[in-house]
Each structure stands twice: as C-alpha cells, then as structure tokens.
Design a protein around this motif. Structure first.
Motif, PDB file in Angstrom:
ATOM      1  N   PRO A   1       0.808  -1.219   0.000  1.00 47.72           N
ATOM      2  CA  PRO A   1       0.000   0.000   0.000  1.00 47.72           C
ATOM      3  C   PRO A   1       0.846   1.276   0.000  1.00 47.72           C
ATOM      4  O   PRO A   1       0.517   2.229  -0.691  1.00 47.72           O
ATOM      5  N   ILE A   2       1.904   1.283   0.779  1.00 48.71           N
ATOM      6  CA  ILE A   2       2.724   2.504   0.840  1.00 48.71           C
ATOM      7  C   ILE A   2       4.183   2.174   0.551  1.00 48.71           C
ATOM      8  O   ILE A   2       4.727   1.221   1.095  1.00 48.71           O
ATOM      9  N   VAL A   3       4.765   2.968  -0.327  1.00 48.19           N
ATOM     10  CA  VAL A   3       6.187   2.773  -0.611  1.00 48.19           C
ATOM     11  C   VAL A   3       6.977   3.676   0.324  1.00 48.19           C
ATOM     12  O   VAL A   3       7.101   4.868   0.114  1.00 48.19           O
TER      13      VAL A   3
ATOM     14  N   LEU B   1      14.755   7.605  -2.741  1.00 44.14           N
ATOM     15  CA  LEU B   1      14.388   8.200  -1.466  1.00 44.14           C
ATOM     16  C   LEU B   1      14.587   9.706  -1.433  1.00 44.14           C
ATOM     17  O   LEU B   1      13.892  10.415  -0.727  1.00 44.14           O
ATOM     18  N   GLU B   2      15.526  10.200  -2.215  1.00 45.24           N
ATOM     19  CA  GLU B   2      15.854  11.613  -2.069  1.00 45.24           C
ATOM     20  C   GLU B   2      15.302  12.528  -3.153  1.00 45.24           C
ATOM     21  O   GLU B   2      15.294  13.731  -2.992  1.00 45.24           O
ATOM     22  N   THR B   3      14.855  11.958  -4.257  1.00 46.94           N
ATOM     23  CA  THR B   3      14.313  12.826  -5.301  1.00 46.94           C
ATOM     24  C   THR B   3      12.986  13.398  -4.847  1.00 46.94           C
ATOM     25  O   THR B   3      12.124  12.679  -4.344  1.00 46.94           O
ATOM     26  N   GLU B   4      12.843  14.694  -5.003  1.00 45.95           N
ATOM     27  CA  GLU B   4      11.563  15.298  -4.701  1.00 45.95           C
ATOM     28  C   GLU B   4      10.584  14.831  -5.765  1.00 45.95           C
ATOM     29  O   GLU B   4      10.902  14.849  -6.953  1.00 45.95           O
TER      30      GLU B   4
ATOM     31  N   ARG C   1       6.043   5.292  -5.811  1.00 44.35           N
ATOM     32  CA  ARG C   1       6.066   3.974  -6.441  1.00 44.35           C
ATOM     33  C   ARG C   1       6.503   4.096  -7.909  1.00 44.35           C
ATOM     34  O   ARG C   1       7.364   3.374  -8.385  1.00 44.35           O
ATOM     35  N   GLU C   2       5.872   5.053  -8.582  1.00 44.51           N
ATOM     36  CA  GLU C   2       6.204   5.256  -9.991  1.00 44.51           C
ATOM     37  C   GLU C   2       7.652   5.705 -10.155  1.00 44.51           C
ATOM     38  O   GLU C   2       8.365   5.257 -11.043  1.00 44.51           O
TER      39      GLU C   2
END
Ligand SMILES: Nc1nc2c(ncn2[C@@H]2O[C@H](COP(=O)(O)OP(=O)(O)OP(=O)(O)O)[C@@H](O)[C@H]2O)c(=O)[nH]1
Ligand SMILES: [Mg+2]
Length: 441
Positions: A20-22, A60-63, A71-72
């Motif tokens: 459900p959540i990445v 993790l760090e890309t806005e 997810r995408e």
C-alpha cells in the motif's frame, strides 16, 4: 530468455506494486531483492553495489515531480539505472547502403556460436531486403564446411567454401570476390574457432582482416561465460575500430546479465543477441526493450510516457519563459491553456509541472474569477503584458474600466502574478536539479 534474472527482478518490482505505501523499508527491501537478482545473474558485485546505492538514493531523495507517486518514481529509477547498466538509451539503427558490398567477418573462440550466428545474420539481413552470402573460412574443424553449407541451404542464401583448401585467407578472398561479382550486398565470413583465449584470437583476427579488409568485424561471445567475456570484449575493442559484438546463448543463461553488463562496461558495442539455437533466434540489442522485458511490465512504457510528458511540459515552460522572466502574458497563456482543458479544479490537479505549481495558489480561484482575470488581461496592451512593471495607478484605472472590473480586481490579479512569478523561479530551480538527477537533456 534470461529467465532467472527476469523473474527475480519482476517479482521485486511486483512487490512494490502490491504494497500500500512505498516507504523507506519497502525501498530497502527492493534494493536487497535487486542486489540478489543481479548478483545471481553474475553481474559484477562492485557494479551491483554502486548501482543499488544510486538507485536507493534517487528513490528516497528525489523530490516527487508533480503527479508522480513514489512507487512510480521507484520503478522509473530502477528502469533507468538498469538500462544504463546494460548499455544506455542509444540504439543505432542497423542499416547498410543498398547496392554496395559490405563485408562482415565473424570471429570468436571455440564454440562461441560463430557459425550459428553467421547464418542468423544472413537470415536477418535477407529479411531486411539485402542480398546476402555466407563464406566458410574454417578448415580447422572437420564438419565446419558442411555445417554452414546446410544452414545456408536452409535459409536459401548463397554459400561459398573450398573443402580441400588449407589457406583460409585464400578462401575468404576468393569468396568475397565471387560474391562481389554477383552483386551481393552483405557478405558474411565465418571463421574457425581455433583459440581458447583472446590473445591468439586477436592476432589471427589481425592477419585475416589485413588480407580481407572487412567493413566490419563482429566478435561472437558466449553469454553463458558471464563476466568472463569482458576480457575478450576489452581486447577486441582495443584492437579494432570497426568491431561490434554478437552475444549468444542469452536464452536460459543464468549469467546473461553479467555478460551484458561486463561487455557494456568495456565500452564495446553489443549489436546483436542470440536467444536460441534456431536461425530466427536473433535480435538487435536494444537495452530499453531488454530491460522492459526484464521488469516484466507491459505498462512500463506508459509510465515512461508519463515522465516524458512532464519533461515536455517543463521544456515548453522553460522556452516560453526566458529564464527567470515570467510575464503577465505567460500567466495569461497558462490560464488560457488551463481553461481550455475544462473545469479548473480537476485540471489543476492533473497538470504536471507548472500548472500545478501555479495552481497551489490558484486552487481557490473560481471559474468566475478566472473569467474576470482573462478579461482584465485582454484589456491590457501587449507592452503591459510583457512588462507588467509599467502598470501604474492610471493604467490600472484604464484597465479596470476597459474590462468592466474594479480597481481592486486588477490589483488582485497583479498581486497573483507576483506570487506566481516567485513560484516559477523556485520551480525552475527545482526542475534544473531534477533534470540533473534524471540526466534529462
Ligand atoms: N541456446 C543457444 N545455443 C546457441 C546459440 N548460438 C549458438 N548456439 C549453440 O552453440 C553451439 C556452438 O555453436 P556454433 O555456431 O557451432 O559455434 P562456433 O563458434 O561456430 O564453433 P566453432 O566453429 O567450433 O568454434 C551449437 O550447439 C549451437 O546450436 C544461442 O543463441 N542460444
Ligand atoms: Mg563454427
């Protein structure tokens, strides 16, 4: 093909599609799964570690670009990085000049798949509309002559060989001459797999190619050897400028990923891959398509399209606004574009890039207000639109009158414009960083 790698990578991807959540935990698990899959596919461990660190950091760090979920982003990052590991985006189309002779010489160590690949290539080019011919320049292994002859009969392509001649260079020269006279466009020379190591192989290649002067030399490499093939690719790449690689036996080879990435790392160019024992098991190597298949996602293309659309939107914005400059006219055009699309609320959420960023503040704007603003801007002169700073109180009065609005309305629009301009500057800065991250051009 590459069944093991494909199934382990696609199951890693499927996992993150299902949750459900990445979050960070999920991403870390994805990274571990990827590492395992790549190492099992014999990809160099150091490469795997570098790659997975990079992937993790980017995810993790890309806005998040507007309209994109974590997810995408994760899938896109994995896709991009695998494509670059396996050769990058560039694929040169395989085209040769018609009505001209092009001589291709195949070399490779014992059993790498030269003879099979020679026939595959002849078949491939024949289907592309070229006339092709096969030459057997192998008198080292008994049966080599018959093997190629039979294959050429199967695909109905002319064959040249001299069974009792010991000098293979002489055979090759005679064969090329014969085929040239017949006006054959692509001549493929199969050579002997006399060697087990690359040093002797390269030396023989030199002698042969000095005598025959082929237009292209293709090194045939066996993917089941995994990372080991890098040595051959490197020596070959150093020795010839006209070389490319045919990587065979990628079907069912657990080490295929290692072979591809190792070759790519040497800078040698993989042009074709062999994916089975049959003639038609040949493909032009295309890292993008290849990785698409590895990820096992039909809709990866859709996702990539989505990122492309964002990219396009950004590009258009940047060209419409000369860097840092954002005029009322730009705002007008933006609002016009937004209005054309339908009820604002919905649209504002779906427009990636600039639409949304203006919209954060414009969110509360009603359709009615939008109409008012459009009217105000229509009452402005081109000069005022391009250079809003000149709009003083007497101009404001004139504009309000002309548009049937109030002074307060005009002032409010000008205020909105200033806020938007500030946003735009921030966004352009952000997008530049994003571009750097994604290596977007
Ligand atoms: N599965 C699979 N087998 C292949 C592929 N390409 C070649 N082979 C098999 O590999 C074996 C060796 O192929 P050849 O084409 O005879 O290899 P070669 O390099 O000409 O061998 P030498 O002339 O003896 O050096 C044969 O059994 C082929 O069927 C491939 O892409 N996939
Ligand atoms: Mg052979």
């Amino acid at each position: 093909m590459l069944d093991n790698l494909a199934s382990s990578i696609s199951s890693a991807i499927k996992k993150i599609i299902r949750v459900p959540i990445v979050d960070e935990k999920v991403v870390k698990e994805l990274i571990r799964d990827l590492q395992r899959a790549l190492i099992q596919a014999d990809v160099n461990v150091r490469l795997v570690l570098e790659l997975s660190k990079k992937i993790e950091k980017k995810i993790l760090e890309t806005e998040l670009p507007p309209g994109i979920t974590r997810r995408e982003l994760a899938i896109k990052v994995v896709y991009d990085e695998l494509v670059s590991l396996l050769g990058g985006e560039k694929v040169e189309p395989i085209k040769y000049e018609k009505n001209k002779t092009h001589v291709i010489m195949l070399i490779g160590i014992q059993g790498s798949g030269k003879t099979t690949s020679a026939a595959k290539l002849a078949w491939f080019f024949k289907n592309q509309g070229y006339t092709t011919g096969l030459i057997c320049a192998d008198n080292f292994r008994a049966g080599a002559y018959d093997q190629l002859k039979q294959l050429s009969e199967k695909i109905n392509v002319p064959f040249y060989g001299e069974k009792d001649e010991k000098d293979v260079i002489k055979i090759a020269i005679n064969g090329v001459k014969t085929f040239k006279e017949k006006g054959i466009e692509i001549i493929i020379i199969d050579t002997a797999g006399r060697h087990k190591n690359e040093i002797a192989l390269i030396e023989e290649m030199r002698q042969m190619s000095d005598a025959i002067k082929p237009d292209e030399i293709i090194l045939v490499l066996d993917a089941t050897m995994g990372q080991q093939v890098a040595q051959h690719a490197e020596a070959f790449n150093k020795a010839t400028k006209i070389g490319s690689i045919f990587l065979t036996k990628l079907d069912g080879s657990a080490k295929g990923g290692g072979a591809i990435s190792a070759v790519v790392a040497t800078g040698a160019k993989i042009k074709f891959i062999g994916t089975g024992e049959y003639i038609e098991d040949i493909e032009v190597f295309n890292p993008r398509r290849f990785v698409g298949r590895l990820l096992g996602m039909g809709d990866i293309e859709t996702l990539i399209e989505k990122f492309k659309a964002i990219e396009k939107n950004e590009k258009e914005l940047i060209t419409s606004i000369t860097l840092g400059k954002f005029t009322l006219k730009d705002l007008y055009l933006q609002l016009q574009a937004i209005r054309k699309l339908g009820p604002i609320g919905k649209i504002l959420q779906s427009i990636p890039g600039i639409g949304l960023s203006i919209s954060k503040d414009v969110m509360s704007i009603t359709e009615e207000k939008m109409k008012k603003w459009m009217a105000i801007m229509q009452s402005m002169t081109e000069e005022e639109l391009l250079n809003p700073d000149i709009i003083d109180s007497s101009r404001i009065k004139r504009i309000a009158r002309g548009s049937g609005t109030t002074i307060k309305d005009v002032k409010e629009l000008l205020e909105q414009y200033k806020i938007s301009k500030k946003y735009i500057k921030q966004i352009i800065k952000k997008q530049k960083n994003l571009k750097k991250m994604f290596k977007i051009g």
